[in-house]
Design a protein around this motif. Structure first.
Motif, mmCIF file in Angstrom:
data_model
loop_
_atom_site.group_PDB
_atom_site.id
_atom_site.type_symbol
_atom_site.label_atom_id
_atom_site.label_comp_id
_atom_site.label_asym_id
_atom_site.label_seq_id
_atom_site.Cartn_x
_atom_site.Cartn_y
_atom_site.Cartn_z
ATOM 1 N N ASP A 182 0.834 -1.219 0.000
ATOM 2 C CA ASP A 182 0.000 0.000 0.000
ATOM 3 C C ASP A 182 0.860 1.258 0.000
ATOM 4 O OD1 ASP A 182 -2.058 -1.829 0.262
ATOM 5 O OD2 ASP A 182 -2.226 -1.559 2.420
ATOM 6 N N ASP A 204 -0.036 1.449 -3.966
ATOM 7 C CA ASP A 204 -1.395 1.222 -3.494
ATOM 8 C C ASP A 204 -2.407 1.323 -4.632
ATOM 9 O OD1 ASP A 204 -3.130 0.811 -1.091
ATOM 10 O OD2 ASP A 204 -4.056 2.617 -1.924
ATOM 11 N N GLU A 238 -0.642 -2.772 -7.614
ATOM 12 C CA GLU A 238 -1.744 -3.645 -7.208
ATOM 13 C C GLU A 238 -3.073 -3.050 -7.660
ATOM 14 O OE1 GLU A 238 -1.300 -4.029 -2.901
ATOM 15 O OE2 GLU A 238 -2.493 -2.228 -2.592
HETATM 16 MG MG MG Z 1 -4.436 -2.734 0.435
#
Ligand code: MG
Ligand code: C2E
Ligand code: MG
Ligand code: MG
Length: 287
Positions: A182, A204, A238
């Motif tokens: 993150d 993140d 991500e």
């Molecule tokens: Mg997360």
């Protein structure tokens, strides 16, 4: 009239809040038994290498087969596990289960290369004999340290940074890689990049979501990628869901991509199937 409406919504708010508190404390109680009742399972989500198209690693994501509520994902119960301290024994189970899985995949040989399994680590675990816990699990299943990666959320790293640093150094020196999860959210302090033994930054998903629509996000991701490059860290995005996000991430030079675009988190058997397919087809097409 208006006053009455307002009172109505306040009352509704109280009832809802009350229901949520009851639900939360019930969840916390049920967590006490989830381990003994063997209600947890690890799902795995691939991280794809931008340069080769191969799966470079997987992230283990905890799922709870809740007897009343069905399948719960981390976001739905990890906060309760943190509040009750249960996150420490649950985290031990996660490390052990990931090592067991690594062993199975390594033994199955053939199409399955030995890619590292990343496990999420909650901060209290760092202060609860983490090196010993990891070492025990690695030895129990006879897998090398390179089988594991730790994902640590930077926003939580704060309190006793010196102690955390020395624990993580010890782990890192044993050959386990460490990712900051993150990255860019919370109380990020760039000084952790200097002190902690970090190998990977995970951007993140909130910065990935609006890539191409919000140019501020493009700039932030570009800055993180450049910084990672300068510090010789790998950088993973991500929450990659669309081709457009992927194209931009490629342009910006992000090393690995993870998200629904490639695959949701899947049970071990399904991810292994997918992994065998991806890595054998991409290795032939790139050979
Ligand atoms: Mg997360
Ligand atoms: P995280 O480590 O940042 O994991 C990413 C979360 O995003 C996961 O949610 C994953 O299912 C979800 N995700 C993956 N790809 C996409 C995508 O393309 N789009 C969207 N919208 N979401 C995506 P999940 O499984 O609910 O986990 C939430 C958080 O719970 C994790 O965030 C992690 O901080 C924590 N967690 C999960 N498993 C564990 C565990 O075993 N131990 C500890 N301590 N924490 C865990
Ligand atoms: Mg993670
Ligand atoms: Mg994350």
């Amino acid at each position: 009239h208006a006053k009455q409406e307002r009172r109505g919504s306040v009352q509704f708010f109280h009832e809802e809040l009350n229901a949520r508190m009851v639900e939360r404390s019930q969840l916390e109680q049920e967590l006490q038994h989830a381990l003994e009742n063997d209600e947890f399972e690890l799902y795995y989500q691939p991280k794809v290498d931008a340069a080769t198209g191969r799966v470079a690693g997987v992230e283990a994501l905890l799922r709870w087969h809740h007897p009343r509520l069905g399948l719960l994902s981390g976001g739905q119960f990890i906060p309760a596990a943190l509040d009750t301290g249960k996150v420490v024994p649950i985290g031990e189970w996660v490390i052990s289960a990931a090592c067991a899985q690594a062993k199975l995949w390594q033994e199955s040989g053939a199409g399955l290369p030995s890619i590292p399994i990343a496990v999420n680590i909650a901060i209290p675990q760092i202060y609860a004999n983490l090196p010993e816990v990891i070492d025990r699990a690695l030895r129990e299943y006879g897998v090398p340290p390179s089988s594991l990666q730790l994902e640590i959320t930077e926003s939580l790293l704060i309190e006793d940074i010196e102690r955390a640093t020395s624990v993580l150094r010890e782990i890192s020196e044993s050959g386990i890689t460490i990712a900051i999860d993150d990255f860019g959210t919370g109380y990020s302090s760039l000084s952790v990049l200097k002190t902690l033994p970090i190998d990977v930054l995970k951007i993140d998903q909130s910065f990935v979501r609006d890539l191409g629509k919000d140019l501020g996000d493009n700039a932030i991701v570009a800055a993180i990628v450049n910084m990672a490059r300068a510090l010789a860290l790998r950088v993973v995005a991500e929450g990659v869901e669309t081709q457009e996000q992927l194209n931009i991430l490629r342009q910006l030079g992000c090393d690995e991509h993870q998200g629904y675009f490639y695959s949701k988190p899947l049970p071990a058997a399904l991810v292994a199937e997918q992994l065998g397919r991806t890595n054998s087809t991409s290795s032939t097409s790139h050979a």
